[in-house]
Design a protein around this motif. Structure first.
Motif, PDB file in Angstrom:
ATOM      1  N   PHE A 137      -9.717  23.248  -2.835  1.00 49.72           N
ATOM      2  CA  PHE A 137      -8.614  22.700  -3.619  1.00 49.72           C
ATOM      3  C   PHE A 137      -7.690  21.864  -2.730  1.00 49.72           C
ATOM      4  N   ILE A 138      -7.366  22.415  -1.540  1.00 47.20           N
ATOM      5  CA  ILE A 138      -6.461  21.716  -0.628  1.00 47.20           C
ATOM      6  C   ILE A 138      -7.044  20.362  -0.212  1.00 47.20           C
ATOM      7  N   MET A 139      -8.318  20.366   0.163  1.00 41.77           N
ATOM      8  CA  MET A 139      -8.947  19.121   0.610  1.00 41.77           C
ATOM      9  C   MET A 139      -9.062  18.114  -0.530  1.00 41.77           C
ATOM     10  N   ALA A 140      -9.282  18.596  -1.749  1.00 38.77           N
ATOM     11  CA  ALA A 140      -9.332  17.687  -2.899  1.00 38.77           C
ATOM     12  C   ALA A 140      -7.986  16.994  -3.084  1.00 38.77           C
ATOM     13  N   GLY A 141      -6.903  17.762  -2.911  1.00 39.72           N
ATOM     14  CA  GLY A 141      -5.571  17.164  -3.014  1.00 39.72           C
ATOM     15  C   GLY A 141      -5.304  16.160  -1.915  1.00 39.72           C
ATOM     16  N   ILE A 142      -5.742  16.483  -0.697  1.00 34.17           N
ATOM     17  CA  ILE A 142      -5.544  15.558   0.426  1.00 34.17           C
ATOM     18  C   ILE A 142      -6.357  14.280   0.215  1.00 34.17           C
ATOM     19  N   ARG A 143      -7.580  14.443  -0.301  1.00 37.55           N
ATOM     20  CA  ARG A 143      -8.407  13.251  -0.586  1.00 37.55           C
ATOM     21  C   ARG A 143      -7.737  12.361  -1.622  1.00 37.55           C
ATOM     22  N   THR A 144      -7.248  12.975  -2.695  1.00 38.27           N
ATOM     23  CA  THR A 144      -6.567  12.200  -3.741  1.00 38.27           C
ATOM     24  C   THR A 144      -5.353  11.470  -3.181  1.00 38.27           C
ATOM     25  N   ALA A 145      -4.558  12.189  -2.387  1.00 33.89           N
ATOM     26  CA  ALA A 145      -3.354  11.595  -1.800  1.00 33.89           C
ATOM     27  C   ALA A 145      -3.708  10.465  -0.841  1.00 33.89           C
ATOM     28  N   THR A 146      -4.777  10.653  -0.058  1.00 29.10           N
ATOM     29  CA  THR A 146      -5.176   9.637   0.925  1.00 29.10           C
ATOM     30  C   THR A 146      -5.590   8.346   0.253  1.00 29.10           C
ATOM     31  N   VAL A 147      -6.427   8.461  -0.780  1.00 29.42           N
ATOM     32  CA  VAL A 147      -6.877   7.266  -1.499  1.00 29.42           C
ATOM     33  C   VAL A 147      -5.686   6.546  -2.122  1.00 29.42           C
ATOM     34  N   MET A 148      -4.777   7.304  -2.719  1.00 25.12           N
ATOM     35  CA  MET A 148      -3.608   6.716  -3.355  1.00 25.12           C
ATOM     36  C   MET A 148      -2.700   6.041  -2.326  1.00 25.12           C
ATOM     37  N   VAL A 149      -2.488   6.702  -1.192  1.00 28.58           N
ATOM     38  CA  VAL A 149      -1.607   6.158  -0.159  1.00 28.58           C
ATOM     39  C   VAL A 149      -2.182   4.877   0.436  1.00 28.58           C
ATOM     40  N   ILE A 150      -3.466   4.855   0.712  1.00 30.67           N
ATOM     41  CA  ILE A 150      -4.086   3.658   1.298  1.00 30.67           C
ATOM     42  C   ILE A 150      -3.969   2.477   0.342  1.00 30.67           C
ATOM     43  N   GLY A 151      -4.142   2.729  -0.951  1.00 29.13           N
ATOM     44  CA  GLY A 151      -3.990   1.654  -1.926  1.00 29.13           C
ATOM     45  C   GLY A 151      -2.555   1.190  -2.057  1.00 29.13           C
ATOM     46  N   THR A 152      -1.628   2.139  -2.123  1.00 34.94           N
ATOM     47  CA  THR A 152      -0.218   1.800  -2.292  1.00 34.94           C
ATOM     48  C   THR A 152       0.372   1.173  -1.034  1.00 34.94           C
ATOM     49  N   ALA A 153      -0.198   1.469   0.122  1.00 36.36           N
ATOM     50  CA  ALA A 153       0.338   0.947   1.391  1.00 36.36           C
ATOM     51  C   ALA A 153       0.287  -0.572   1.476  1.00 36.36           C
ATOM     52  N   THR A 154      -0.492  -1.205   0.606  1.00 33.53           N
ATOM     53  CA  THR A 154      -0.512  -2.680   0.603  1.00 33.53           C
ATOM     54  C   THR A 154       0.869  -3.246   0.276  1.00 33.53           C
ATOM     55  N   LEU A 155       1.683  -2.461  -0.455  1.00 31.04           N
ATOM     56  CA  LEU A 155       3.031  -2.924  -0.803  1.00 31.04           C
ATOM     57  C   LEU A 155       3.978  -2.895   0.385  1.00 31.04           C
TER      58      LEU A 155
END
Length: 500
Positions: A137-155
């Protein structure tokens, strides 16, 4: 595809730097979010009612648009990497907190009771089996957060933090699809790679995961280490988005390094006016080229309405010195001012060469950006001074030329030295009543910098009165359309003028 590869080859130097910045910002944000979310989830497990409130709050924070959040942070913590990281941490906490809390709560209570009966302490239970059972569960949350952060970091590029978003912004600004694709594809691939790496870690033992986490921190810290390669004094020059600022800051760099022992770091495509100005005030950059009309209309109050270039520059120089103790050196000759442009065939068909003649036409569709549409020296001024009433379509500045070229609009707001004027064969209408103030470029810096390096004044003033409108249009065309290197274009001009 060939154009995409060719563009990538020309941008390789900037690409690797942007990629490193993107990884740094993303990983710092994820590590901070992990360090906050996992201990918080462990604490909240004891207080279910409080946990529900905290989860609701972190969930609500995720609904705030990223641009709005960045805008809210700027007045408090400025521009650059820090506000970008804070915003990304805010977005990353919720998925990690939620999945960690869920994973811990799904553990069979009988296992906890049995462990307690065997005399295990809370810490021993946590390390022996609770974290192991909750880890998927923890790693699934970290994966979700990582993908979201990398995409949002373009801003992050919007506030001068760099990253792959610089390519997207520059591509939008210059209407170059290849630059947009380089930024977007690279960001997507980065997210896929990190997601795959975290998927692999899901099957690893807790000890290996913890070691990997701290190893990642060490590598991240090491990526910021930059050995001192020169004993020369160094300064940083920033530039706004686009070809013209990139050309100008390369000229500044060449002149300074040729005529002094100062070495120059460039931050091209650093952001818009607000971010450059704030970066200068906070000493994140030392110099950037600013326009006379921008200083008088954006930073100063109670300015005159003069359209005389010399008077406007003097007002800008005196005003900005009083406002923030900044020095504004002598300007170049060209005026990158607002203008109205139409397709040349439209101008011939309607027999117009001036803005006054445009006022005699009916059912005119105009393409303006939102700022111009609401400025007193923009559409409001056109209405009051020229009596113009047009069907205005507001759009992002980089889309205006495409709309004009496709005849979606009849007239558009442009800048008088834009390369697209030549590229799309446009006619610039004469501002016969003098609405638009002069916009001459000159170096802006803090007085403390000039006190430290007084030689900069004479060096940079070598460009005073140089570069006329047609020369600037041609250089912008070389960079924006022909994809020449701004550094090369800048150096060639200085050599042609006997300045290098």
């Amino acid at each position: 595809m060939n154009q995409l590869i060719s563009t990538f080859q020309r941008q390789q130097g900037q690409f690797w730097q942007a990629l490193l910045q993107h990884i740094q910002i993303s990983l710092i944000s994820i590590f901070i979010a992990i360090l906050i979310a996992i201990p918080l989830a462990l604490l909240l497990r004891r207080y279910p009612k409080i946990a529900e409130v905290i989860l609701q709050i972190t969930g609500i924070l995720q609904t705030i648009p990223s641009l709005a959040l960045l805008g809210l942070l700027i007045p408090f913590i400025g521009i650059g990497s820090l506000p970008a990281i804070v915003a990304l941490v805010v977005y990353a906490i919720f998925p990690i907190l939620q999945t960690t809390y869920t994973g811990l709560n799904q553990i069979d209570p009988s296992l906890t009771e049995a462990a307690t009966a065997f005399g295990m302490t809370r810490r021993e239970r946590l390390m022996k089996f609770e974290l192991a059972l909750a880890m998927p569960f923890i790693m699934a949350g970290i994966r979700t957060a990582t993908v979201m952060v990398i995409g949002t970091a373009t801003l992050a590029a919007l506030i001068g933090a760099g990253g792959l978003g610089n390519f997207i912004l520059l591509g939008i600004n210059s209407n170059d699809v290849n630059l947009i694709l380089i930024g977007a594809i690279s960001s997507a691939l980065l997210a896929v790679i990190f997601s795959a790496a975290l998927k692999f870690l899901e099957r690893a033992k807790i000890r290996f995961i913890i070691i990997s986490f701290f190893l990642g921190l060490v590598l991240l810290g090491g990526s910021y280490y930059q050995p001192q390669t020169t004993k020369h004094p160094q300064i940083t020059i920033g530039g706004k988005l686009g070809a013209e600022p990139s050309i100008l800051i390369n000229m500044y760099k060449d002149l300074i390094e040729k005529n002094s022992n100062i070495r120059v770091n460039l931050k091209s495509n650093f952001g818009d006016t607000t971010f450059l100005y704030n970066a200068l005030k906070s000493n994140k950059i030392d110099i950037y080229p600013e326009y006379t009309g921008t200083i008088t209309s954006t930073f100063l109050k109670n300015t005159t309405k003069s359209t005389d270039p010399a008077e406007v520059w003097k007002e800008a120089a005196v005003g900005i010195q009083k406002l923030n103790n900044m020095v504004y050196l002598s300007p170049m000759k060209f005026e990158d001012t607002y203008a109205l442009a139409v397709k040349t065939n439209f101008a011939k068909e309607k027999k117009i060469t001036t803005i006054s003649e445009l006022a005699g036409l009916s059912n005119i569709n105009a393409g303006f950006d939102l700022e111009f549409a609401n400025r007193s020296d923009g559409y409001k001024g056109l209405q009051s001074l020229y009596g113009l009433n047009m069907n205005v379509k507001t759009m992002q500045n980089s889309l205006i030329y495409g709309a004009l070229n496709s005849q979606s609009v009849d007239v558009a707001e442009v800048y008088s030295t834009d390369s697209q004027i030549k590229q799309f064969n446009l006619t610039v209408l004469k501002d016969d009543k003098g609405l638009f103030p002069p916009y001459q470029a000159a170096p802006l810096m803090n007085a403390s910098l000039l006190k430290k390096y007084p030689e900069l004044e004479n060096i940079l003033n070598k460009l005073a009165g140089k570069i006329n409108d047609s020369q600037m249009v041609e250089m912008n065309y070389d960079v924006s359309v022909k994809q020449d290197d701004p550094a090369k274009v800048a150096k060639n001009f200085l050599k042609a003028q006997g300045l290098y």
